[in-house]
Write a protein that holds these residues in place. Structure first.
Motif, PDB file in Angstrom:
ATOM      1  N   SER A 255       3.517  -2.864  12.162  1.00 41.18           N
ATOM      2  CA  SER A 255       3.581  -2.623  10.722  1.00 41.18           C
ATOM      3  C   SER A 255       2.476  -1.677  10.282  1.00 41.18           C
TER       4      SER A 255
ATOM      5  N   ASP B  30      -0.139  -0.512   7.108  1.00 37.46           N
ATOM      6  CA  ASP B  30      -0.975  -1.260   6.176  1.00 37.46           C
ATOM      7  C   ASP B  30      -0.155  -1.600   4.925  1.00 37.46           C
ATOM      8  N   SER B  31      -0.567  -2.659   4.257  1.00 37.65           N
ATOM      9  CA  SER B  31       0.193  -3.086   3.086  1.00 37.65           C
ATOM     10  C   SER B  31      -0.744  -3.804   2.125  1.00 37.65           C
ATOM     11  N   ARG B  32      -0.312  -3.895   0.872  1.00 37.50           N
ATOM     12  CA  ARG B  32      -1.123  -4.629  -0.102  1.00 37.50           C
ATOM     13  C   ARG B  32      -0.996  -6.125   0.128  1.00 37.50           C
TER      14      ARG B  32
ATOM     15  N   ARG C  68       2.105  -8.767   5.505  1.00 35.93           N
ATOM     16  CA  ARG C  68       2.967  -7.662   5.933  1.00 35.93           C
ATOM     17  C   ARG C  68       2.162  -6.502   6.535  1.00 35.93           C
ATOM     18  N   ALA C  69       0.838  -6.600   6.440  1.00 36.04           N
ATOM     19  CA  ALA C  69       0.012  -5.478   6.879  1.00 36.04           C
ATOM     20  C   ALA C  69      -0.130  -5.470   8.397  1.00 36.04           C
TER      21      ALA C  69
ATOM     22  N   PHE D 282      -5.817   4.213   3.587  1.00 34.38           N
ATOM     23  CA  PHE D 282      -4.504   3.590   3.446  1.00 34.38           C
ATOM     24  C   PHE D 282      -3.442   4.591   3.902  1.00 34.38           C
TER      25      PHE D 282
ATOM     26  N   PRO E 196       0.408   4.674   5.164  1.00 35.26           N
ATOM     27  CA  PRO E 196       1.661   3.997   5.472  1.00 35.26           C
ATOM     28  C   PRO E 196       2.634   4.878   6.231  1.00 35.26           C
TER      29      PRO E 196
ATOM     30  N   TRP F 205     -10.192  -3.222   5.526  1.00 37.27           N
ATOM     31  CA  TRP F 205      -9.806  -4.624   5.352  1.00 37.27           C
ATOM     32  C   TRP F 205     -11.004  -5.505   5.028  1.00 37.27           C
TER      33      TRP F 205
END
Ligand SMILES: Nc1ncnc2c1ncn2[C@@H]1O[C@H](COP(=O)(O)OP(=O)(O)OP(=O)(O)O)[C@@H](O)[C@H]1O
Ligand SMILES: [Mg+2]
Lengths: 290, 298
Positions: B66, B68-70, B74-75, B235, B237, B257
């Motif tokens: 995956s 990175d995610s907020r 899910r990150a 960040f 994606p 992180w």
């Protein structure tokens, strides 16, 4: 005085008759007999300095063709330096300066037009410590041939060189094994095989047996007698018996207060050992110093 | 002098030191040595245990696949892992050839004159320059002047500069370790300088050079400051597909992180640290293996 006309490299032979050649040095050293064969290597007034340190002083000597000449003398008297002057190995060290010349078949190897790389193919060298490449026996032999543009059959060359160095029967079952896997004596013969594989005219040997046991030493000495049929051999040795056993001619070098690395006496080995003209030679070979 | 040698013959009243006291001194230094090693090992263990406890639960397939995610669950680390790999490939492609050739030039060809000494002093200095300075240099030269933007390529160029001195120094040492007798053997057969370097010096020095290159790579993988300076993203994606694409790398992702407020992200950071450590351990093991092989082969 010199009966045999100077034999130069083959392509120039035809001109020898036409031109009345003037030898570079018209006088032979007084202790050299008149019947001495024509020289393959001629060192004329050769001096060498490491920086400011003079290691060889004004040496003149004619190494007879297809004979074995031993160079003897106390440690540090400049034997190795003189030897390495004959294939220009000293130049690999920075700050080395030379004077005088060294003629290989009549050509000055120190002339500006001469490439030391070519000199070293024509004048092979065997070192004190066996130094095979960490490669297979086969590659050890072929390396020099390949870089010098050898075109013919490689297997033949490998066999011829190994036979020439009396090593073939001991290693032919596995030519792929590493040269380092051999015994010291075998390694040294491999180094000799490697040297003769590039068809040199002269072989320089700097104490080639000093790292070997007596049996391996005798093998190398036999081999040298055999090689002397084809090559001019110059050997540095600390072993008087070896010099007496193996060589046809002997040169005695010495350093003293006045100069370092002088040639004291040169002549047929039997004469020099039985009837030395210089008292320092006598003192050295009878073991009174050095 | 004569008297000194005389005492050797007599049976030993001149040797008075107590054996017991000498043995005690030996033991004392063993203990002292152990004590000095301890802080390093303990600190490392504490760190490791802490990281593993925090992060191992988050190390799953989803974490590797995956972006990175907020939302922490899910990150993942995909962008950073690929960014690091991508950047390192270009870094090594740039730094290794230049470094090795520099080393060959300095060791084999350059004479001992003021110019080579000048180069040597500079290389030694470069090795000591703080990495952030390389970042500033990269920002000015690669990002702005050469208009690479804040791209993988700009990062690679900056990192290549950073590790160049390490590679040069290691390669020179590897070349210097080639026994002179081997060079002599080669020259005595009528090989030229280049033939000698090509067929004997380089093969012999290769494992040492590789070791140096790998250790340099390990250094570059852990570097953060220069990449932050040239503006690698925090960040990302997407996967960089072009050398001029923007990118992120492992340490920056971890840094990102760690600086988040939610504690789940701190677990993610720990998982990222584990990945980074594993990569470094693999690289260092390969280096040790190569060095070992170098010793046994010759
Ligand atoms: N690379 C060098 N740089 C400076 N001086 C050297 C170098 N090699 C040899 N020498 C010096 O030159 C002199 C002659 O050395 P050389 O090696 O020719 O002696 P040698 O007769 O071969 O001695 P040995 O019998 O011990 O081998 C010695 O005083 C030595 O210290
Ligand atoms: Mg010597």
């Amino acid at each position: 005085m010199i009966k045999v006309p100077f034999t130069k490299a083959k392509e120039e032979e035809s001109t020898v008759e036409a031109v009345v050649r003037e030898p570079v040095s018209t006088e032979l050293p007084k202790d050299v007999p008149a019947e001495m064969p024509d020289p393959a290597v001629e060192v004329n007034n050769f001096s060498l300095w490491y920086g400011d340190f003079q290691a060889v002083t004004d040496v003149s000597i004619k190494f007879p063709r297809k004979k074995i000449t031993a160079v003897i003398g106390p440690s540090g008297c400049g034997k190795s330096t003189l030897l390495r002057g004959i294939n220009r190995m000293n130049e690999l060290i920075g700050g080395v300066r030379t004077q005088g010349n060294v003629l290989l078949e009549g050509t000055d190897i120190y002339a500006d037009t001469v490439d030391p790389v070519e000199v070293r193919r024509r004048v092979g060298m065997v070192f004190q410590k066996p130094n095979p490449f960490p490669r297979s026996i086969r590659d050890n032999i072929l390396f020099g041939a390949r870089v010098n543009g050898y075109q013919a059959d490689e297997d033949e060359l490998v066999e011829a060189a190994l036979r020439g160095a009396a090593l073939w029967d001991e290693v032919n079952h596995d030519l792929k094994q590493s040269g380092l896997a051999l015994s010291g004596g075998q390694q040294q013969r491999l180094c000799i095989a490697r040297a003769i594989a590039v068809s040199p005219e002269v072989l320089l040997m700097d104490e080639p047996c000093s790292a070997l046991d007596p049996i391996a030493t005798l093998k190398i000495e036999d081999l040298m007698r055999e090689l002397a049929k084809d090559y001019t051999i110059i050997i540095v040795t600390h072993n008087m018996q070896q010099a007496a056993r193996v060589s046809d001619f002997t040169a005695f070098m010495l350093s003293d207060d006045t100069a370092r690395g002088k040639l004291i006496e040169f002549g047929p080995t039997t004469d020099l050992f039985t009837n030395p003209t210089d008292e320092r030679t006598e003192a050295y070979i009878t073991g009174r110093f050095g | 002098m004569a008297e000194d040698t005389g005492t050797l013959g007599r049976s030993a009243p001149v040797f008075k030191a107590s054996m017991q006291w000498r043995r005690l001194k030996s033991h004392f230094f063993v203990v002292l040595g152990l004590l000095s090693v301890l802080p390093g090992i303990v600190a490392l263990l504490v760190l490791l245990v802490d990281v593993i406890v925090q992060g191992s639960g988050w190390l799953d397939w989803q974490f590797f696949t995956s972006f990175d995610s907020r939302f922490p669950e899910r990150a993942g680390i995909k962008a950073a892992l690929f960014g690091t790999l991508y950047m390192m490939v270009f870094t090594m492609l740039l730094a290794v050839p230049i470094g090795v050739m520099t080393a060959i030039y300095l060791e084999e060809y350059a004479g001992d004159n003021w110019f080579t000494q000048f180069i040597q002093v500079n290389i030694a200095n470069l090795a000591g320059v703080p990495s952030i300075v390389y970042g500033l240099l990269g920002l000015q030269v690669f990002v702005r002047m050469m208009e690479m933007g804040r791209s993988v390529l700009a990062g690679s160029c900056t990192m290549a500069l950073l590790i160049l001195p390490i590679i040069i120094v290691a390669s020179r040492e590897a070349i210097r370790a080639v026994p002179p007798s081997m060079r002599e053997a080669s020259f005595a057969l009528g090989a030229s300088k280049w033939e000698t370097v090509r067929h004997h010096v380089l093969p012999y020095a290769l494992p040492g050079m590789l070791t140096g290159a790998i250790l340099a790579a390990a250094r570059a993988i852990g570097e953060t400051a220069p990449l932050i300076t040239i503006g690698a993203l925090t960040f990302v994606p997407f996967l960089p597909e072009h050398p001029l694409d923007r990118f992120t790398v492992l340490p920056i992702q971890i840094f990102n992180w760690v600086s988040r407020a939610q504690s789940e992200f701190h677990h993610l950071a720990a998982a990222g640290i584990i990945v980074l450590l594993v990569v470094l351990i693999i690289l260092n093991s390969v280096a040790i293996y190569l060095r070992q092989r170098l010793r046994t082969r010759y």
